[in-house]
Write an enzyme that holds these catalytic residues in place. Structure first.
Site, mmCIF file in Angstrom:
data_model
loop_
_atom_site.group_PDB
_atom_site.id
_atom_site.type_symbol
_atom_site.label_atom_id
_atom_site.label_comp_id
_atom_site.label_asym_id
_atom_site.label_seq_id
_atom_site.Cartn_x
_atom_site.Cartn_y
_atom_site.Cartn_z
ATOM 1 N N ASN A 137 38.361 40.975 48.186
ATOM 2 C CA ASN A 137 39.155 39.930 47.558
ATOM 3 C C ASN A 137 38.419 39.333 46.368
ATOM 4 O O ASN A 137 38.844 39.451 45.218
ATOM 5 C CB ASN A 137 39.509 38.848 48.564
ATOM 6 C CG ASN A 137 40.439 37.779 48.015
ATOM 7 O OD1 ASN A 137 40.627 36.743 48.634
ATOM 8 N ND2 ASN A 137 41.045 37.983 46.861
ATOM 9 N N THR A 138 37.261 38.714 46.624
ATOM 10 C CA THR A 138 36.539 38.005 45.571
ATOM 11 C C THR A 138 36.187 38.911 44.404
ATOM 12 O O THR A 138 36.265 38.492 43.238
ATOM 13 C CB THR A 138 35.250 37.378 46.128
ATOM 14 O OG1 THR A 138 35.573 36.566 47.255
ATOM 15 C CG2 THR A 138 34.553 36.531 45.091
ATOM 16 N N LYS B 293 43.533 40.785 61.489
ATOM 17 C CA LYS B 293 42.120 40.893 61.145
ATOM 18 C C LYS B 293 41.403 39.705 61.763
ATOM 19 O O LYS B 293 41.678 38.558 61.419
ATOM 20 C CB LYS B 293 41.893 40.912 59.640
ATOM 21 C CG LYS B 293 40.417 41.047 59.284
ATOM 22 C CD LYS B 293 40.135 40.687 57.846
ATOM 23 C CE LYS B 293 38.628 40.541 57.656
ATOM 24 N NZ LYS B 293 38.288 39.972 56.342
ATOM 25 N N ALA C 298 33.561 42.832 52.776
ATOM 26 C CA ALA C 298 32.690 41.768 52.254
ATOM 27 C C ALA C 298 31.470 42.334 51.544
ATOM 28 O O ALA C 298 30.820 43.255 52.033
ATOM 29 C CB ALA C 298 32.248 40.802 53.346
ATOM 30 N N GLY C 299 31.190 41.766 50.381
ATOM 31 C CA GLY C 299 29.984 42.076 49.642
ATOM 32 C C GLY C 299 30.150 42.987 48.452
ATOM 33 O O GLY C 299 29.249 43.109 47.615
ATOM 34 N N GLY D 278 31.807 37.406 49.512
ATOM 35 C CA GLY D 278 31.857 36.850 48.164
ATOM 36 C C GLY D 278 30.576 36.958 47.369
ATOM 37 O O GLY D 278 30.511 36.493 46.235
#
Length: 265
Positions: free
Chosen positions: A216-217, A107, A194-195, A168
């Site tokens: 992830n976050t 990635k 993301a987001g 995040g």
């Protein structure tokens, strides 16, 4: 979606088939045990590993992530998180391949700003070109610009991963029409990266026709990461089912579910 349905509707990346469309990160968890439990609850088969931040063999005396997420069970996706130049990203990708015995899937992300963590597109293009020439199978993190998404596909990236919102942030999909345009024009997998903040965000991404979601976050930062991982798994599955089912068109006026025509009395 049961097991047979997932097998009949696989995610294919770089020629390999997966039944899970939820990809998860391995950072920000309280410890390796929580990482393991959340990954299992998510049903993820592909897990990303930040080579600069996670030990997968660099330090022989520290806990190794691969002890809880073994490569014979998961596809380990090394990523270049934390890189702010094409050269750094290429070096990090090479290190990941060395640590994973020649593993080609990577990635790629090259960041342009420490506050927003938005991608540096020119540097990402440069790094992608180098890595593809070296035989890497590049899954690329990029903006939600449809033109750039197509450019990365045309140069040989095996998957394009547009952001939904800043990394995040948990803001959800801020530009659904851009994502939709990317999906409609793509011939490689499109995965929102993301987001995402909660399960409904993941469902929306899938309803737009995305092939998967990476997060992830949103999981690791939740009050209960393991439960959130389960919620995200269900959100992705529900969104995919809704996309395949085909939603009704939006319109301003009502349409009775029990019409007057055909009544018995």
């Amino acid at each position: 979606m049961d097991t047979l349905e997932r097998i009949a509707d696989p995610l294919v990346i770089a020629g390999k088939t997966y039944h899970s469309r939820l990809l998860t990160g391995t950072g920000k968890f309280a410890d390796l045990e929580q990482t393991r439990l959340a990954t299992e609850a998510a049903g993820a088969q592909i897990v990303t590993v930040a080579i600069r931040r996670s030990n997968i063999g660099q330090d022989k005396h520290a806990p190794n992530l691969l002890d809880v997420l073994p490569p014979d069970r998961y596809t380990i996706l090394p990523n270049t998180a934390g890189c702010y130049s094409a050269d750094d990203a290429v070096r990090t990708a090479r290190l990941g391949r060395e640590l994973l015995d020649g593993h080609a899937l990577v990635k790629l992300e090259v960041l342009g700003d420490q506050q927003t963590l938005h991608p540096d597109i020119p540097a990402t293009l440069e790094a992608a070109q180098t890595l593809i020439a070296e035989g890497f199978q590049v899954m690329v993190y990029t903006s939600d610009d449809p033109i750039m998404a197509k450019r990365f596909e045309q140069m040989g990236c095996v998957a394009v991963m547009p952001l939904a919102a800043p990394i995040g942030s948990g803001l959800g999909i801020r530009n659904p029409y851009n994502i939709l345009t990317i999906v409609e024009n793509a011939k490689v997998p499109i995965l929102v990266d993301a987001g995402v903040g909660t399960a409904s965000d993941a469902a929306i991404a899938m309803e737009l026709g995305c092939d998967g979601v990476l997060m992830n976050t949103a999981i690791a930062g939740a009050k209960d990461p393991v439960r959130m991982a389960r919620a995200m798994k269900l959100g992705v599955q529900a969104g995919r089912e809704a996309f395949l089912a085909g939603r009704i068109p939006k319109k301003r006026n009502a349409s009775a579910s029990s019409p007057i025509e055909g009544l018995f009395f």
